[in-house]
Design a protein around this motif. Sequence first.
Motif, short mmCIF file in Angstrom:
data_model
loop_
_atom_site.label_atom_id
_atom_site.label_comp_id
_atom_site.label_asym_id
_atom_site.label_seq_id
_atom_site.Cartn_x
_atom_site.Cartn_y
_atom_site.Cartn_z
N TRP A 48 -1.85 12.02 -7.52
CA TRP A 48 -0.47 11.12 -8.03
C TRP A 48 0.60 12.22 -7.41
O TRP A 48 1.76 11.47 -6.97
N GLN A 49 0.59 13.42 -7.52
CA GLN A 49 1.63 14.24 -7.06
C GLN A 49 1.91 14.11 -5.60
O GLN A 49 3.02 14.14 -4.91
N ARG A 50 0.77 13.88 -4.87
CA ARG A 50 1.11 13.66 -3.41
C ARG A 50 1.58 12.00 -3.22
O ARG A 50 2.53 12.06 -2.16
N LEU A 51 1.10 11.40 -3.78
CA LEU A 51 1.62 9.84 -3.44
C LEU A 51 3.05 9.65 -3.98
O LEU A 51 3.60 8.96 -3.24
N ARG A 52 3.55 10.16 -5.05
CA ARG A 52 4.88 10.09 -5.45
C ARG A 52 5.89 10.37 -4.31
O ARG A 52 7.17 10.06 -4.46
N TYR A 53 5.50 11.15 -3.60
CA TYR A 53 6.49 11.86 -2.49
C TYR A 53 6.03 10.97 -1.07
O TYR A 53 6.86 11.24 -0.20
N ASP A 54 5.03 9.99 -1.06
CA ASP A 54 4.87 9.23 0.10
C ASP A 54 5.55 7.86 0.05
O ASP A 54 5.24 6.99 -0.46
N TYR A 55 7.02 7.89 0.51
CA TYR A 55 7.60 6.58 0.12
C TYR A 55 7.34 5.55 1.01
O TYR A 55 7.43 4.33 0.54
N VAL A 56 6.53 5.72 2.09
CA VAL A 56 5.92 4.52 2.82
C VAL A 56 5.00 3.73 2.10
O VAL A 56 4.94 2.58 1.92
N THR A 57 4.02 4.61 1.61
CA THR A 57 2.83 4.00 0.69
C THR A 57 3.45 3.50 -0.66
O THR A 57 2.85 2.30 -1.08
N LEU A 58 4.50 3.95 -1.42
CA LEU A 58 4.95 3.56 -2.60
C LEU A 58 5.66 2.04 -2.25
O LEU A 58 5.51 1.05 -3.05
N CYS A 102 5.19 0.01 0.47
CA CYS A 102 4.00 -1.04 0.70
C CYS A 102 3.27 -1.49 -0.64
O CYS A 102 2.88 -2.51 -0.57
N LEU A 103 3.15 -0.36 -1.49
CA LEU A 103 2.34 -0.75 -2.90
C LEU A 103 3.48 -1.79 -3.73
O LEU A 103 2.77 -2.42 -4.36
N ALA A 104 4.67 -1.33 -3.68
CA ALA A 104 5.48 -2.11 -4.22
C ALA A 104 5.66 -3.66 -3.79
O ALA A 104 5.68 -4.71 -4.56
N LEU A 105 5.33 -3.64 -2.34
CA LEU A 105 5.55 -5.11 -1.55
C LEU A 105 4.16 -5.86 -2.31
O LEU A 105 4.23 -7.03 -2.32
N ILE A 106 3.06 -5.24 -2.02
CA ILE A 106 1.86 -5.79 -2.55
C ILE A 106 2.06 -6.33 -3.99
O ILE A 106 1.36 -7.37 -4.29
N ILE A 108 -0.53 -5.38 7.07
CA ILE A 108 -0.01 -4.11 7.43
C ILE A 108 0.20 -3.14 5.88
O ILE A 108 -0.04 -2.07 5.87
N ALA A 109 0.72 -3.97 5.10
CA ALA A 109 0.74 -3.32 3.72
C ALA A 109 -0.35 -2.65 3.17
O ALA A 109 -0.40 -1.64 2.75
N PHE A 110 -1.34 -3.44 3.14
CA PHE A 110 -2.63 -3.00 2.70
C PHE A 110 -3.15 -1.69 3.45
O PHE A 110 -3.87 -0.96 2.93
N ASN A 111 -2.97 -1.86 4.82
CA ASN A 111 -3.32 -0.84 5.71
C ASN A 111 -2.86 0.43 5.66
O ASN A 111 -3.17 1.50 5.17
N LEU A 112 -1.40 0.37 5.26
CA LEU A 112 -0.74 1.65 5.10
C LEU A 112 -1.18 2.37 3.61
O LEU A 112 -0.81 3.32 3.50
N VAL A 113 -1.35 1.15 2.72
CA VAL A 113 -1.29 1.80 1.12
C VAL A 113 -2.89 2.38 1.37
O VAL A 113 -3.01 3.66 0.99
#
Length: 299
Positions: free
Chosen positions: A29-39, A41-45, A282-287
């Motif tokens: 989670w500490q790594r994910l919270r700074y990955d803004y592209v993943t976050l 795309c996750l919000a979009l999903i 694309i969103a699922f792939n990036l997540v």
Amino acid sequence: MAHVIAAALPARKERSQVVKARGYWGNVWQRLRYDYVTLFCLALIIAIVLLAIFAPLVAPMDPYKSNMAHRLRPIGAPGHLLGTDEQGRDMLSRMIFGGCVSLTMGILPVALATVIGGLLGVVAGYFAGGVNMAIMRTMDVFFAFPSVLLAVAISGSLGGGIGNQLITLTVILIPPLCRVAETATSQVRSMDFVDAARSTDASTPSILLTHVLINILSPVLVYASTLVSVSIILASGLSFLGLGVSPPTPDWGLMLSTLRESIYVQPLVSAVPGIAILITSIAFNLVSDGLRQAMDVRA
């Protein structure tokens, strides 16, 4: 200078202890919270999923109600934000309801294939020998055919419909997930903690659940997340070919098929379902890519 170094050493020690105290999932989670592209795309999903779940409450109109007097209205037409289709049905409403079908055909087959393929892979990797040979050679038969052609062949044999489409996609996705699980299990099986568990006369089901399954869960889930977009595209392709859901059920692939003849009249309206498929995939792939990097303990 010596005082500065002496003061910095305890601070470093405390920080290392905090990192260790977080545990594996805390570090993920500490790594994910700074990955803004993943976050993002996750919000979009999550937004797409919520729209699909609450489609009856969110959709402005009945997705099945047609009005030939208002057919092929452009995007932004009064009362129709995304225009209307070839039968005068509201495109926005059909896109929202269609998202429910497309997401179901993207997520549910992957979930079923993960369970079935994962269990087969664990059994093949742990017992090896003849069991491994029988399971993995069966999986190789499916790998001999391109996934798209195999999906068309199975779906054509079973016929259309959501149920048959679900069976088709699950069968297509089981072999790759089985191979990933088998490879990970083969690596874990020879490790010291598994040998220690065997030496204590622990039962085979206990070893599989307590030691093997937990340690292979991460790579299997990460790989499964990459297959969601593949499942969505395959399901849309089958619906586009008439081998998926039946009209008038809203489905992005089926909508793309029925609107293809109107592309010269309303090209933007005809492209809306395809754009939705593209963005969601694309969103699922990036997540999944962000999740893989966050769960990689070597990074």
